[in-house]
Design a protein around this motif. Sequence first.
Motif, PDB file in Angstrom:
ATOM      1  N   SER A   1      -5.940  66.673 -59.343  1.00  0.00           N
ATOM      2  CA  SER A   1      -6.556  67.752 -59.826  1.00  0.00           C
ATOM      3  C   SER A   1      -5.294  69.000 -59.758  1.00  0.00           C
ATOM      4  O   SER A   1      -5.232  69.619 -60.678  1.00  0.00           O
ATOM      5  CB  SER A   1      -7.841  68.234 -59.253  1.00  0.00           C
ATOM      6  OG  SER A   1      -7.807  68.635 -57.855  1.00  0.00           O
ATOM      7  N   ASP A   2      -4.675  69.142 -58.673  1.00  0.00           N
ATOM      8  CA  ASP A   2      -3.570  70.051 -58.272  1.00  0.00           C
ATOM      9  C   ASP A   2      -2.318  69.833 -59.224  1.00  0.00           C
ATOM     10  O   ASP A   2      -1.932  70.592 -59.971  1.00  0.00           O
ATOM     11  CB  ASP A   2      -3.333  70.129 -57.012  1.00  0.00           C
ATOM     12  CG  ASP A   2      -4.394  70.882 -56.155  1.00  0.00           C
ATOM     13  OD1 ASP A   2      -4.999  71.618 -56.595  1.00  0.00           O
ATOM     14  OD2 ASP A   2      -4.285  70.430 -54.887  1.00  0.00           O
TER      15      ASP A   2
ATOM     16  N   SER B   1      -3.492  70.723 -62.992  1.00  0.00           N
ATOM     17  CA  SER B   1      -3.775  72.023 -63.103  1.00  0.00           C
ATOM     18  C   SER B   1      -2.677  73.016 -63.839  1.00  0.00           C
ATOM     19  O   SER B   1      -2.536  73.692 -64.346  1.00  0.00           O
ATOM     20  CB  SER B   1      -4.462  72.938 -61.988  1.00  0.00           C
ATOM     21  OG  SER B   1      -3.360  72.780 -61.036  1.00  0.00           O
ATOM     22  N   GLN B   2      -1.371  72.392 -63.425  1.00  0.00           N
ATOM     23  CA  GLN B   2      -0.233  72.739 -63.747  1.00  0.00           C
ATOM     24  C   GLN B   2       0.298  72.141 -65.181  1.00  0.00           C
ATOM     25  O   GLN B   2       0.814  72.755 -65.938  1.00  0.00           O
ATOM     26  CB  GLN B   2       0.992  72.621 -62.582  1.00  0.00           C
ATOM     27  CG  GLN B   2       0.687  73.594 -61.547  1.00  0.00           C
ATOM     28  CD  GLN B   2       0.461  75.056 -61.964  1.00  0.00           C
ATOM     29  OE1 GLN B   2       1.455  75.807 -62.564  1.00  0.00           O
ATOM     30  NE2 GLN B   2      -0.802  75.826 -61.904  1.00  0.00           N
TER      31      GLN B   2
ATOM     32  N   SER C   1      -5.453  76.988 -58.180  1.00  0.00           N
ATOM     33  CA  SER C   1      -6.388  77.961 -59.065  1.00  0.00           C
ATOM     34  C   SER C   1      -6.731  79.085 -58.411  1.00  0.00           C
ATOM     35  O   SER C   1      -6.703  80.048 -59.153  1.00  0.00           O
ATOM     36  CB  SER C   1      -7.561  76.766 -59.600  1.00  0.00           C
ATOM     37  OG  SER C   1      -6.900  75.617 -59.961  1.00  0.00           O
TER      38      SER C   1
END
Length: 657
Positions: free
Chosen positions: A475-476, A479-480, A580
């Motif tokens: 997810s990290d 997210s970018q 985030s």
Amino acid sequence: MESIHKAIQSGAGVYYSRSHKGLWVKGATSGDTQELIDIRWDCDADALQFTVKQKGTGFCHLQTATCFGPYSGLSRLERTLQDRKASAPAKSYTARLFREPKLLQAKIMEEASELCEASSKEDIAAEAADLLYFALAKCIAADVDLAAIERNLDLKSMKTTRRKGDAKPQWAQKIGLEELPSGKATPNGLPSKETVKEAASIPKDKEDPAGLDNGRIQMRRYKTSETEPSALATLLQRPSQRSTDQIMNIVNPIIKDIQSNGDTALLKYTHKFEKATSLTSPVLNSPFPEHLMRIPPETISAIDTSFENIRRFHAAQQEPKPLQVETMPGVSCSRFSRPIERVGLYVPGGTAVLPSTALMLGVPAMVAGCKQIVLASPPRPDGTITPEIVYIAHKVGATGIVLAGGAQAIAALAYGTESVPKVDKILGPGNQFVTAAKMIVANDTSAGVGIDMPAGPSEVLVVADKSAEPAFVASDLLSQAEHGSDSQVVLITVGLGEAQVQAIEAEVHAQASALPRVDIVRGAIAHSVTLEVGSIEEAMRLSNQYAPEHLILQVERAERVVAMVENAGSVFVGAWTPESVGDYSAGVNHSLPTYGYAKQYSGVNLSSFTKHITSSTLTPDGLKTISGAVMQLAKVEELEAHRRAVSIRLEHMEKKS
């Protein structure tokens, strides 16, 4: 400078060498010389890049073409063809092509036709390779090398307008293509006349294989123990951007147009790029109408929460009192801060609306006490600004919003127009054109404007060990990756087994496939990597080498690892700290250095909106004490007026005593 002068004068590769204790002419002893083709600055103008033509076995002392291994691809083919031209066996096919130009011409037409007819990826690649071989053979036969072709491409890419580009009649008729009248729409709905517009992150279409490995959305993976250090450095290079010449050729005319024509030019570019043709004024002045700030209560609550956290963190950065030091008896030095009076805050539009950037720039400007805060952001096609941005502009006390984006907005802020006030400093991220414009105006002394930092596409580096949750890691990364197809994400795994790495890869594929911006994610994944390392020390060495905008530590005892961080824009510590929260609400600033600039720059903070002023106060005894040192150094530098400014005062003291 002597080596550069000699290189230009001789047209050869000439360098300054410590080992040779002075100038070194490449090939003076080995015979492997270089013909100098071109000299230009590198990307950040701190080194010169020589383009040369190698003569002999090559540059490296190991008798290879370069220090990075042998030539490959087109460069390798070029060398092979050059060798064949010089000394090919009489019965070789390449020698025959050089002897029979009509055969070569026929083969080029044959292979071009077969490439046009190819449909599968494998066939297209094979036919393109054949065509490139025969095309390059024709070039080498005429003593035209790849460097000449590349220079020609660079020159053509700088053109801002071109001919229509329709096929010549004999070729159009051959495949049944009807010529289109100038300016009419083509069958795919695009205008036939080529135009120039701002670059944006362009999503990949579903047929494009970018970011896929056997049908899965997956980053390339490498074990550092099995990879050469030079190859690792290549893997960690950011996605390539347009050349400086290309960008400047577009940006400079826009800046000059704004300088000369003010509001008229600014509106022209807004109509052109943002399609806001109904807009008649380039600025929305405060107080902002209520109807332009109508947003849902839950969004107001989210903005207010983030606003307060950002305010608290930046208010804590204020200096409680001026710094004051007595450096020696009677000599007092102090330093105090003052807010920058007028600031321009650029809030990008592009593929996503970013009210969070308005918060990250506007709140610290407000806390610092800047007297005039001006936002700039591209309007929507109807000429309005996203209501969240207008609401934030109202909360931070902005005096106005410039309804423009790109280089034109930067130029308007830097020089001012009839409606846009000139500012003293411009802050905020943007695309390559925004960054180029910021650099240009900052280097123009007539503009008298500063900038925060160079900034490029968003990026993240995640360090994960066995304690990391695969879903969190994925997810990290994503997210970018969803910011734009020119973004880059890097994963460094520490001591993970094959099954554990595959678990993360499975999560990346599953989560990415469910995202609305999956095509953009795939574009970013295409130039992103996973590096497998054996220790946290190696992981942090690579991280510091990369200098990421965002660094996420999903490792055991992450707080202790923070001490190993040397280069990063912002660090997110532990499993429960996604990037985030920094983008929106934790309080830290998300306007950060990218593209490796974290080695030299800090992210935006309160001091970005202030300047420090120093002062000195001396007593008569203090001047007597320090006078000897001052006058002696002035004498050494042969600045007599400096020396006399002290000696005259000393003489005045003696007369009064």
